[in-house]
Structure formats: structure tokens, C-alpha cells
Scaffold this active site. Sequence first.
Site, PDB file in Angstrom:
ATOM      1  N   THR A 235       0.859  -1.189   0.000  1.00 15.54           N
ATOM      2  CA  THR A 235       0.000   0.000   0.000  1.00 15.54           C
ATOM      3  C   THR A 235       0.893   1.236   0.000  1.00 15.54           C
ATOM      4  OG1 THR A 235      -0.148  -0.097   2.403  1.00 15.54           O
ATOM      5  CG2 THR A 235      -1.929  -1.166   1.158  1.00 15.54           C
TER       6      THR A 235
ATOM      7  N   ILE B 153       0.860   4.333   2.354  1.00 17.75           N
ATOM      8  CA  ILE B 153       1.332   4.942   3.596  1.00 17.75           C
ATOM      9  C   ILE B 153       2.235   3.970   4.361  1.00 17.75           C
ATOM     10  CG2 ILE B 153       0.627   5.878   5.839  1.00 17.75           C
ATOM     11  CD1 ILE B 153      -1.994   6.778   4.476  1.00 17.75           C
ATOM     12  N   CYS B 154       1.872   2.705   4.369  1.00 18.80           N
ATOM     13  CA  CYS B 154       2.574   1.704   5.181  1.00 18.80           C
ATOM     14  C   CYS B 154       4.088   1.671   4.974  1.00 18.80           C
ATOM     15  CB  CYS B 154       1.970   0.324   4.959  1.00 18.80           C
ATOM     16  SG  CYS B 154       0.233   0.228   5.453  1.00 18.80           S
ATOM     17  N   PRO B 155       4.600   1.649   3.727  1.00 16.95           N
ATOM     18  CA  PRO B 155       6.056   1.568   3.606  1.00 16.95           C
ATOM     19  C   PRO B 155       6.767   2.818   4.127  1.00 16.95           C
ATOM     20  CG  PRO B 155       5.050   1.835   1.443  1.00 16.95           C
ATOM     21  CD  PRO B 155       3.940   1.587   2.427  1.00 16.95           C
TER      22      PRO B 155
ATOM     23  N   ILE C 224       7.011   2.044   7.904  1.00 17.26           N
ATOM     24  CA  ILE C 224       7.894   0.911   8.167  1.00 17.26           C
ATOM     25  C   ILE C 224       9.350   1.324   7.948  1.00 17.26           C
ATOM     26  CG2 ILE C 224       8.522  -1.427   7.441  1.00 17.26           C
ATOM     27  CD1 ILE C 224       5.484  -1.686   6.582  1.00 17.26           C
TER      28      ILE C 224
END
Length: 192
Positions: free
Chosen positions: A53, A55-57, A60
Amino acid sequence: MLTVGDKFPSFKLTAVKAGPEGLGGPGKSFTEITSESNPGKWKIVFFWPKDFTFICPTEIAAFGKLAGEFADRDAVVYGVSTDSEFVHLNWRVYNEDIKNLEIPMLADTKKELSEALGILAKDEGVALRATFIVDPDGTIQWASVNGLNVGRNPQEVIRVLDALQTDELCPCNWEKGKDALNPQKLFEAAAA
């Protein structure tokens, strides 16, 4: 949702290893991480909704870049989503932002940990953007949840961890190296 003062639930999850070991391929990239792993350490456990997706990376990668700073504070960082370890591995292989990630990516595929924490999005059935700071005794000392469309600030997690580790009264916007509040001095100043 579990919160400050609650015990963090027991768990046993498969994870993609941190660093270059995580890119060794199936059978070499995986490890088991449990609630008993890294005894005596503070644990930062953060959840994201879905791999592959937008935003997630960013989150992370930001947590991963701070892995050394967390380690300097006697803390380990675990990133978790409800995707499988195979999806995590594939994502790391093909996403430059997380390819060299210095934290493990845990797979809560049965959603047992997310459910026990009370952080599953009601409509989506995926983990919300939840973050927990867990002390070495397994007690939650800080909990935060963002909506699915808003990313976190890992620097704030470090700031809160620093404050918790002082075991003192830390005012708004307190940062490591600044004075904590001294109630005695405050009472004396008020009485003067």
C-alpha cells in the site's frame, strides 16, 4: 482495545528476519518471534493495515531507520500486519524503501494478536495503525492508534520511550536531556 497498564498478549508469530538475512528466500528468511523473545527488553510493537500500500512503507521504513536508536534504548521493534510472511518477503524484495529493513516483519495471519489487542478495523478486518510501548515486564506503557489514512511519527515513539525510561514526571514536549518536573520545587515556588 488494550491500553496502558494491561499485559501485552502472549503471541507466537512467523516473521521475516531483519536486515540482509530477511532476503535469503523462503526457508532462510523466516524466524519465529514470541512474546518471550528478547527478554528484559522494552518492545515497540507497531501494526499496519496492508502490505503493498502507500502509507505503510513510509512508516515501516521510518521505524527501520531508527532501529539503532531504539536499540540504544534497550528496545526492540516489531512491525506487524495481518499479511503472511510470504507477502512480507515479496514486498521487501520489490520495495526499495524496505528492502534493507532493520526490523522484523511479523505475520499475524490468523489475526489473533490484532484481535486480542482490540485493534482490528471493524469494516476492513485489518489492523489499525496501532503502536504499543511494552516494558520489560510485558506491561503496556503507551498505546496509540491512527486511522487507516494517517501515518505515524516514529520520532514521537522514541520521545515517549525516553520519557518512560526516566521514571520521572515529564512535561509536555519534554525531550531527552531536558529537566523533568520536580514537584518539591514546584510546591516551594508556589508557596513563595
